[in-house]
Design an enzyme around this catalytic site. Structure first.
Site, mmCIF file in Angstrom:
data_model
loop_
_atom_site.group_PDB
_atom_site.id
_atom_site.type_symbol
_atom_site.label_atom_id
_atom_site.label_comp_id
_atom_site.label_asym_id
_atom_site.label_seq_id
_atom_site.Cartn_x
_atom_site.Cartn_y
_atom_site.Cartn_z
ATOM 1 N N ASP A 1 1.391 4.874 0.239
ATOM 2 C CA ASP A 1 0.623 6.002 0.767
ATOM 3 C C ASP A 1 1.328 7.330 0.498
ATOM 4 O O ASP A 1 2.527 7.365 0.178
ATOM 5 C CB ASP A 1 0.439 5.787 2.281
ATOM 6 N N MET A 2 0.618 8.427 0.663
ATOM 7 C CA MET A 2 1.165 9.777 0.441
ATOM 8 C C MET A 2 0.230 10.727 1.167
ATOM 9 O O MET A 2 -0.894 10.924 0.730
ATOM 10 C CB MET A 2 1.173 10.024 -1.072
ATOM 11 N N LYS B 1 0.888 -1.170 0.000
ATOM 12 C CA LYS B 1 0.000 0.000 0.000
ATOM 13 C C LYS B 1 0.917 1.209 0.000
ATOM 14 O O LYS B 1 1.630 1.463 0.973
ATOM 15 C CB LYS B 1 -0.889 -0.034 1.246
ATOM 16 N N ASP C 1 -10.482 7.361 3.164
ATOM 17 C CA ASP C 1 -10.271 7.022 4.577
ATOM 18 C C ASP C 1 -11.600 6.902 5.307
ATOM 19 O O ASP C 1 -11.628 6.513 6.468
ATOM 20 C CB ASP C 1 -9.418 8.100 5.260
#
Ligand code: DGJ
Length: 728
Positions: free
Chosen positions: A478-479, A476, A548
């Site tokens: 992410d940023m 995964k 999210d």
């Protein structure tokens, strides 16, 4: 699919499946846009229609200079009579920005050439597409512009991009370099956009066009939560199933601009899409060239639904790449909402074990496994396992997860650095920053400067080391912050405004190298949920964490809005705990399951704490998902009821052969005395009989689509029902 050039009338006719796109070269050499829409045969006849443009002469291909501002330009310049929004702006050494392009020549090539360094749609054989390259020239600047149009045989889509080449012996600044511009006749359209915020991504917004400019954009260095790099024009009376819809989608993950400029008399609308010019400039030295990202234009004469399905098919099969493009995606459990930063190896294995008993296939270890990261205030950049939590390292925990019969995956955020990290202490100049300005932190972190090749090399090495250290089958990526103080320590002043785009080129290079080196790893992109849900990322990673917000009710809108452009196979969708951590809402496990099953299904809670009853239901959910997985991930998607219009949502997936379908219906709240919902299905074969597995009833497709079927009566909040249809 054909691309035809009529030498005599100097007309280009680009035909993709079911659509025509027509341009003409005027007697002065200006490239004009004549038409885009439903397929036509006699493109030459369009020349006569040009006369409707106010002030144009009867000889339609001889526009007088004075009227250049009303003509339908294919790639408009600035400063020489057309006062609408330009497609490009070049500043010469003398400071002037006036420019004008004329036709020089063209070539038509089979297939689709690659775009160097950029993500783009592709073909697997030359029969799948044809590409037209039109060469334009500004003779004073000696700027050459190549406009590229790829027509797909199997998709009602045209991929466009522009290459800018400096043929002079002086440098100049390219200040604006959009990917596509198109002047459409008339302006009676609605403007469809996908807008929102963190935990509320890609809400469907539709507004009527009015004179002046209307746009969506990002200036945050990422495509962003606020607007998606996509717009569509929707013709009057067009809806989900009917009418003309024109989609514009940018294959890019950074700053973008997508706009419509309506002429005051509503005579025409100029639609443009490309890199946002606000934080962009590119020094073009003699002989150098600049390649714009690709814009994918989709036409549908069957409403928004068919536009979406065209994007879905194209992006699923000819944008996404790698092993997982065509392979079913594993059912996963992610420990983020189960433990946040508070876990050790035993806890992880406990969740994995509980998952494996339910049939879950992949365990994902999220944030907090590296450095000394017990909260989000440190350690990004220090990509070595935390011995306090994982005494045996990643290899040991991966082995233990595998012993439960599951694959092991991991979270990383490689583009970032925490000020409290060994990496930052060693390389304080490796982050984006501007001299004499503070380095603004977001979520206690700074953005690494991916415009620098040495930083990119570090990331490739750090990620590769992690992936070599254990049997990791999923990442995964992410940023978690927008960019600020976008400047680079290594670029000269005249190139500082290249930083944002150079960052993207650096990122794409990193992703290309890593995904090529680890072809068996499934990559899922993420940016605080859906902050970088764009076609650029999908080229490297076939799926994205959608939001999210894992609340099932919120997810109805988020997943529905996302489906306007992106296929279900690109959407991560997980069942999480109740009360939900973002919305604090209590929804039944069955409802949460049904919502998540319409994407790449997984869980994001502590499965070891399920009651026996929940365990049983989850087991059934996993089995049910596996039985519909290929339909959801590779079928055609039809939206039936919109959560933006009421209390109910429904959609369905239909197999390519139309012999199988899966329908999901959701009702958020009960209505007193609510009448029975009769739901008309879509996408079936009219003359085929289908058996509804849940009830055993058999109906003709014609009846299911024209008359519809009754949804069962349901009591209480958060009700859902799914149905599986099979050809008899
Ligand atoms: C943001 C992501 O969207 C979440 O799913 C989670 O991975 C956190 N980052 C971890 O920091």
């Amino acid at each position: 699919m054909t691309i035809h050039y009529d030498e005599e009338r100097r007309i280009f006719h680009v035909q993709a499946k079911g659509t025509s796109y027509v341009m003409a070269v005027s007697s002065e050499g200006t490239l004009l846009h004549l038409y885009w829409g439903q397929e036509i045969q006699d493109a030459g006849a369009l020349l006569g229609l040009l006369q409707i443009h106010r002030g144009s002469p009867t000889g339609p291909v001889q526009p007088p200079n004075a009227d250049v501002g009303t003509w339908p330009h294919e790639f408009p310049a600035f400063g020489m009579g057309d006062h609408r929004s330009p497609a490009y702006v070049v500043q010469r050494f003398d400071g002037s920005i006036a420019s004008c392009l004329t036709y020089v020549g063209h070539r038509i090539v089979p297939g689709k050439p690659k775009l160097p360094g950029l993500p783009a749609t592709y073909v697997e054989s030359d029969e799948e597409a044809e590409t037209l390259e039109i060469e334009l020239l500004d003779p004073v600047l000696r700027l050459r512009v190549i406009l590229r149009y790829t027509a797909f045989a199997q998709h009602s889509a045209i991929a466009r991009s522009a290459t800018f080449i400096n043929n002079s012996d002086e440098s100049f600044q390219l200040q604006r370099a959009l990917s596509a511009s198109i002047d459409m006749a008339g302006a009676d359209y609605a403007f469809l956009q996908l807008s929102g915020a963190w935990i509320r991504e890609r809400f469907v917004e539709l507004r009527q066009l009015v004179p002046g400019e209307q746009s969506v954009y990002s200036r945050s260095g990422m495509s962003g939560h606020k607007h998606n790099p996509f717009i569509a024009l929707v013709a009057p009376r067009a809806d989900e199933e009917h009418g003309d819809v024109y989609g514009f989608s940018l294959v890019y993950s950074g700053n973008f601009l997508a706009k419509a400029e309506v002429e005051p008399m509503r005579q025409s609308v100029r639609v443009q899409i490309g890199i946002h010019p606000d934080d962009f400039s590119w020094l073009l030295e003699p002989g150098a060239s600049f390649q714009s990202p690709e814009a994918v234009l989709v036409y549908s004469d069957r409403g928004i639904g068919e536009m979406s399905r065209t994007y879905h098919r194209l992006y699923r099969t000819r944008l996404a790449r790698g092993r997982y493009r065509d392979e079913p995606r594993p059912v996963l459990v992610n420990n983020w909402e189960a433990t946040y930063f508070n876990f050790d190896a035993d806890k992880l294995v406990e969740i994995a074990k509980a998952g494996s008993e339910l049939g879950v296939e992949l365990f994902v270890l999220d944030d907090g496994w590296f450095g000394k990261r017990d909260s989000d205030n440190c350690s990004l950049g220090d990509w070595y396992p935390d011995p306090r939590k994982l005494p045996g390292g990643l290899a040991d925990v991966a082995k233990r997860v595998e012993a439960c019969g599951m694959q092991f995956g991991i979270w990383m955020e490689p583009e970032m650095v925490s000020p409290d990290s060994d990496l930052y202490r060693q390389h304080p100049d490796w982050c984006l920053h501007v001299a004499e300005r503070p380095r603004s932190e977001r979520r206690n972190q700074l953005t690494l400067d991916l415009s620098r090749p040495d930083v990119c090399d570090f990331i490739v090495e750090a990620v590769s080391n992690v992936l070599h250290s254990a049997p990791i089958r999923y990442v995964k990526w992410d940023m978690n912050r927008p960019m600020t103080e976008v400047g680079s320590a290594t670029l000269p002043p005249e190139r500082q405004r290249e930083t944002a785009h150079r960052y993207m080129l650096g990122l794409y290079d990193v992703l290309e190298r890593i995904t090529t080196a680890f072809p068996d790893v499934l990559f899922e992109s993420c940016a605080s949920g859906g902050g970088r849900f764009d076609p650029g990322m999908l080229y490297y990673m076939p799926q994205t964490w959608t939001s999210d917000n894992t609340d099932a009710v919120s997810r109805l809108k988020i997943q529905y809005g996302t489906s306007i452009v992106y296929p279900a196979s690109s959407m991560g969708a997980h069942v999480s705990a109740v009360p939900n951590h973002q919305m604090h809402r209590l929804t039944p496990l069955s409802f949460r399951g049904h919502v998540a099953m319409s994407g790449n299904f997984g869980y994001e809670l502590d499965l070891s704490r399920f009651t026996a009853e929940e365990r049983e239901l989850a087991k059934q959910q996993v089995a049910a998902y596996k039985s519909i997985r290929s339909l959801v991930q590779f079928g055609d998607f039809y939206r039936l009821l919109s959560p933006f219009e009421g209390n109910e949502t429904a959609w369905m997936f239909v197999s390519a052969q139309q012999d199988e379908a899966y329908m999901a219906y959701f009702r958020v709240f009960p209505d007193p005395l609510q009448p029975v919902r009769r739901l008309r299905l879509r996408g079936l074969r009219e003359s085929t009989y289908y058996r509804i597995e849940e009830t055993g009833e058999v109906y003709l497709g014609e009846l299911l689509m024209r008359v519809g079927m009754n949804m069962p009566l349901m009591d209480g909040d958060y009700q859902s029902v799914t149905m599986r249809l099979r050809k008899v």
